[in-house]
Design a protein around this motif. Structure first.
Motif, PDB file in Angstrom:
ATOM      1  N   ALA A  71       0.833  -1.199   0.000  1.00  0.00           N
ATOM      2  CA  ALA A  71       0.000   0.000   0.000  1.00  0.00           C
ATOM      3  C   ALA A  71       0.870   1.251   0.000  1.00  0.00           C
ATOM      4  N   GLN A  72       1.987   1.193   0.733  1.00  0.00           N
ATOM      5  CA  GLN A  72       3.004   2.231   0.683  1.00  0.00           C
ATOM      6  C   GLN A  72       4.358   1.541   0.533  1.00  0.00           C
ATOM      7  N   GLY A  73       5.115   1.947  -0.434  1.00  0.00           N
ATOM      8  CA  GLY A  73       6.425   1.353  -0.653  1.00  0.00           C
ATOM      9  C   GLY A  73       7.329   2.318  -1.378  1.00  0.00           C
ATOM     10  N   VAL A  74       8.533   2.541  -0.846  1.00  0.00           N
ATOM     11  CA  VAL A  74       9.455   3.500  -1.444  1.00  0.00           C
ATOM     12  C   VAL A  74      10.867   2.933  -1.398  1.00  0.00           C
ATOM     13  N   GLU A  75      11.707   3.490  -2.254  1.00  0.00           N
ATOM     14  CA  GLU A  75      13.144   3.263  -2.186  1.00  0.00           C
ATOM     15  C   GLU A  75      13.755   4.469  -1.474  1.00  0.00           C
ATOM     16  N   LEU A  76      14.394   4.222  -0.351  1.00  0.00           N
ATOM     17  CA  LEU A  76      14.923   5.285   0.477  1.00  0.00           C
ATOM     18  C   LEU A  76      16.247   5.787  -0.088  1.00  0.00           C
TER      19      LEU A  76
ATOM     20  N   GLY B 235       6.883   0.646   8.721  1.00  0.00           N
ATOM     21  CA  GLY B 235       6.889  -0.481   7.794  1.00  0.00           C
ATOM     22  C   GLY B 235       8.068  -1.393   8.037  1.00  0.00           C
ATOM     23  N   ILE B 236       8.363  -2.222   7.048  1.00  0.00           N
ATOM     24  CA  ILE B 236       9.490  -3.149   7.115  1.00  0.00           C
ATOM     25  C   ILE B 236      10.571  -2.649   6.176  1.00  0.00           C
ATOM     26  N   VAL B 237      11.778  -2.490   6.703  1.00  0.00           N
ATOM     27  CA  VAL B 237      12.883  -2.002   5.897  1.00  0.00           C
ATOM     28  C   VAL B 237      13.629  -3.200   5.306  1.00  0.00           C
ATOM     29  N   GLY B 238      14.127  -3.033   4.088  1.00  0.00           N
ATOM     30  CA  GLY B 238      14.794  -4.131   3.392  1.00  0.00           C
ATOM     31  C   GLY B 238      16.276  -4.205   3.681  1.00  0.00           C
TER      32      GLY B 238
ATOM     33  N   LEU C 254      11.553   0.449   1.808  1.00  0.00           N
ATOM     34  CA  LEU C 254      10.645   0.458   2.951  1.00  0.00           C
ATOM     35  C   LEU C 254       9.251   0.118   2.453  1.00  0.00           C
ATOM     36  N   GLN C 255       8.648  -0.941   3.023  1.00  0.00           N
ATOM     37  CA  GLN C 255       7.342  -1.414   2.581  1.00  0.00           C
ATOM     38  C   GLN C 255       6.397  -1.513   3.781  1.00  0.00           C
ATOM     39  N   GLU C 256       5.197  -1.012   3.589  1.00  0.00           N
ATOM     40  CA  GLU C 256       4.141  -1.156   4.597  1.00  0.00           C
ATOM     41  C   GLU C 256       3.274  -2.332   4.162  1.00  0.00           C
ATOM     42  N   LEU C 257       3.349  -3.472   4.877  1.00  0.00           N
ATOM     43  CA  LEU C 257       2.796  -4.738   4.420  1.00  0.00           C
ATOM     44  C   LEU C 257       1.484  -5.135   5.086  1.00  0.00           C
ATOM     45  N   ASP C 258       0.955  -4.324   5.981  1.00  0.00           N
ATOM     46  CA  ASP C 258      -0.300  -4.694   6.632  1.00  0.00           C
ATOM     47  C   ASP C 258      -1.474  -4.622   5.663  1.00  0.00           C
ATOM     48  N   GLN C 259      -1.382  -3.776   4.689  1.00  0.00           N
ATOM     49  CA  GLN C 259      -2.390  -3.698   3.630  1.00  0.00           C
ATOM     50  C   GLN C 259      -1.670  -3.649   2.287  1.00  0.00           C
ATOM     51  N   MET C 260      -2.156  -4.448   1.334  1.00  0.00           N
ATOM     52  CA  MET C 260      -1.522  -4.527   0.029  1.00  0.00           C
ATOM     53  C   MET C 260      -2.480  -4.002  -1.039  1.00  0.00           C
ATOM     54  N   ARG C 261      -1.909  -3.661  -2.165  1.00  0.00           N
ATOM     55  CA  ARG C 261      -2.717  -3.286  -3.316  1.00  0.00           C
ATOM     56  C   ARG C 261      -2.317  -4.179  -4.486  1.00  0.00           C
ATOM     57  N   VAL C 262      -3.244  -4.367  -5.395  1.00  0.00           N
ATOM     58  CA  VAL C 262      -2.989  -5.173  -6.590  1.00  0.00           C
ATOM     59  C   VAL C 262      -3.421  -4.365  -7.796  1.00  0.00           C
ATOM     60  N   ASP C 263      -2.532  -4.265  -8.767  1.00  0.00           N
ATOM     61  CA  ASP C 263      -2.794  -3.511  -9.992  1.00  0.00           C
ATOM     62  C   ASP C 263      -3.014  -4.497 -11.138  1.00  0.00           C
TER      63      ASP C 263
ATOM     64  N   ARG D 112       1.057 -11.149   6.620  1.00  0.00           N
ATOM     65  CA  ARG D 112       2.115 -10.777   5.683  1.00  0.00           C
ATOM     66  C   ARG D 112       2.466 -11.928   4.737  1.00  0.00           C
ATOM     67  N   ALA D 113       1.435 -12.650   4.309  1.00  0.00           N
ATOM     68  CA  ALA D 113       1.646 -13.740   3.353  1.00  0.00           C
ATOM     69  C   ALA D 113       1.885 -13.210   1.950  1.00  0.00           C
ATOM     70  N   LEU D 114       1.353 -12.023   1.655  1.00  0.00           N
ATOM     71  CA  LEU D 114       1.554 -11.410   0.345  1.00  0.00           C
ATOM     72  C   LEU D 114       2.816 -10.565   0.358  1.00  0.00           C
ATOM     73  N   THR D 115       3.560 -10.634  -0.740  1.00  0.00           N
ATOM     74  CA  THR D 115       4.830  -9.928  -0.855  1.00  0.00           C
ATOM     75  C   THR D 115       4.793  -9.019  -2.079  1.00  0.00           C
ATOM     76  N   PRO D 116       5.273  -7.782  -1.961  1.00  0.00           N
ATOM     77  CA  PRO D 116       5.286  -6.887  -3.129  1.00  0.00           C
ATOM     78  C   PRO D 116       6.025  -7.515  -4.300  1.00  0.00           C
ATOM     79  N   GLY D 117       5.430  -7.351  -5.491  1.00  0.00           N
ATOM     80  CA  GLY D 117       6.024  -7.883  -6.702  1.00  0.00           C
ATOM     81  C   GLY D 117       5.495  -9.238  -7.111  1.00  0.00           C
ATOM     82  N   GLN D 118       4.666  -9.884  -6.278  1.00  0.00           N
ATOM     83  CA  GLN D 118       4.150 -11.205  -6.619  1.00  0.00           C
ATOM     84  C   GLN D 118       3.163 -11.139  -7.784  1.00  0.00           C
ATOM     85  N   PHE D 119       3.157 -12.229  -8.563  1.00  0.00           N
ATOM     86  CA  PHE D 119       2.168 -12.413  -9.626  1.00  0.00           C
ATOM     87  C   PHE D 119       0.857 -12.858  -8.987  1.00  0.00           C
TER      88      PHE D 119
END
Length: 365
Positions: free
Chosen positions: A67-72, A172-175, A194-203, A260-267
């Motif tokens: 839902a929120q994700g950035v490169e610091l 969030g969770i830092v990489g 930095l990713q906020e993983l409690d809520q995800m979005r799908v495009d 947190r079963a879903l991970t950013p970038g998953q198909f």
């Protein structure tokens, strides 16, 4: 001598005619026997077609993102003095994640603060003298201006120091850290994600024909590879513009991710369930045969010659939507028809059959 040749020729003619006549007689008798022989009825599995409730589904593929994700990144150049995080750690908003060398900047801040203290004294003295009527207004204005300039210099020095610190913009969770202590880095260098993983979005995207069936807040299911669960979410955004090249419309959905079963970038595979429809004729996909001439099914009906004998009729059908192994029949099959569901490869039009099993098709809800 001639007489012998004539007799031999006659014997050959008689013998040949006998063989031809025997073969014709044999073929006639075999054909007659096969014509009178009853055709063996073939056992087939059938289903009785009933109008049912159809749950339409729009299918799409997309990508899971936070839902929120950035490169610091850092704003200033310098040498890394401190890294304040570990990979995959939870950080709070405002936590200092990285600090650059700031000795020179702190010295500038001390000098600016000293100048501010001096200008404060000058301003206080000017105010006191004005209250006694000793000094002119011009001198007081100059003291105020000097104090304001000194205040701005302190604020600037503090801002420069702040630029040499990397602060978490949200929780969030830092990489993985991508820099090391002692490394000289330039502005824009990526330090970590930095990713906020409690809520995800799908495009994802859908054809423009689906637009009338879509709305904000509409429910959807998300599935990812390696996990059999369905993650429930809803549509949060519909692009108001259709891509003129692909004729697709972009959508965005949100889904809760408590474990947190879903991970950013998953198909991801997305299913959007539409309102149910009643009175739909549907068949299992294995009951519909596809050929060069079109789709058809075998319908079991009583024989015209013998009401006790069942035969199959090859019936061409018009198919519609498909869902979970079931296909909608728009035209060709009616409510109450009995359709062959297994054994079609042995059948031909008007072939006699016997019923091996009777089941009712189930449409996935």
């Amino acid at each position: 001598m001639l007489k012998r040749f004539i007799i031999a020729a006659l014997l050959l003619v008689v013998l040949g005619g006998g063989l031809v006549g025997f073969n014709l007689f044999r073929d006639q008798m075999i054909a007659q026997f096969l014509a009178n022989r009853p055709v063996q009825a073939l056992p087939v599995e059938t289903i009785e077609v009933r109008a049912t409730t159809w749950s339409p589904v729009l299918n799409a593929i997309g990508t899971v993102n936070a839902a929120q994700g950035v490169e610091l990144t850092v704003e200033a150049a310098g040498i890394v003095r401190e890294i304040g995080f570990q990979s995959n750690a939870d950080v709070a908003e405002g936590d200092i994640l990285l600090r650059l060398d700031d000795e020179v900047q702190r010295a500038d801040l001390n000098a600016a603060q000293s100048q501010l203290a001096l200008e404060q004294l000058n301003l206080d003295r000017a105010l006191e003298l004005q209250s006694r009527g000793v000094t002119a207004n011009v001198q007081l204005d100059q003291a105020r201006a000097a104090f304001d300039v000194a205040s701005a210099q302190v604020a600037r020095a503090q801002a420069v120091i702040q630029q040499r610190r990397l602060v978490a913009p949200f929780a969030g969770i830092v990489g993985l850290p991508r820099v090391d202590v002692g490394q000289h880095i330039a502005p824009g260098t990526i330090v970590a994600t930095l990713q906020e993983l409690d809520q995800m979005r799908v495009d994802f995207s859908l054809p423009e024909q689906a637009l009338p069936s879509l709305s904000i807040g509409q429910g959807l299911d998300i599935r990812v590879q390696g996990d059999d669960r369905r993650f429930r979410g809803e549509i949060r955004g519909i692009d108001p513009r259709v891509d003129p090249n692909s004729r697709m419309v972009s959508l965005r959905g949100t889904v809760e991710n408590p474990d947190r079963a879903l991970t950013p970038g998953q198909f991801a595979r997305i299913e959007i369930r539409l309102p149910q429809e009643d009175g739909v004729i549907a068949l299992p996909q294995n009951a519909v045969v596809t050929s060069l001439y079109g789709d058809f099914a075998y319908v079991v009906r009583p024989s015209e010659d013998d009401a006790d004998q069942l035969v199959v009729r090859q019936t061409f059908v018009t198919t519609g939507r498909r869902n979970n192994g079931v296909v909608e029949i728009i035209e060709g099959i009616s409510d109450g028809d009995r359709v062959v569901s297994a054994g079609q490869n042995r059948l031909s039009n008007r072939a006699p059959v016997t019923l091996a099993d009777t089941t009712t098709p189930q449409v996935a809800q």
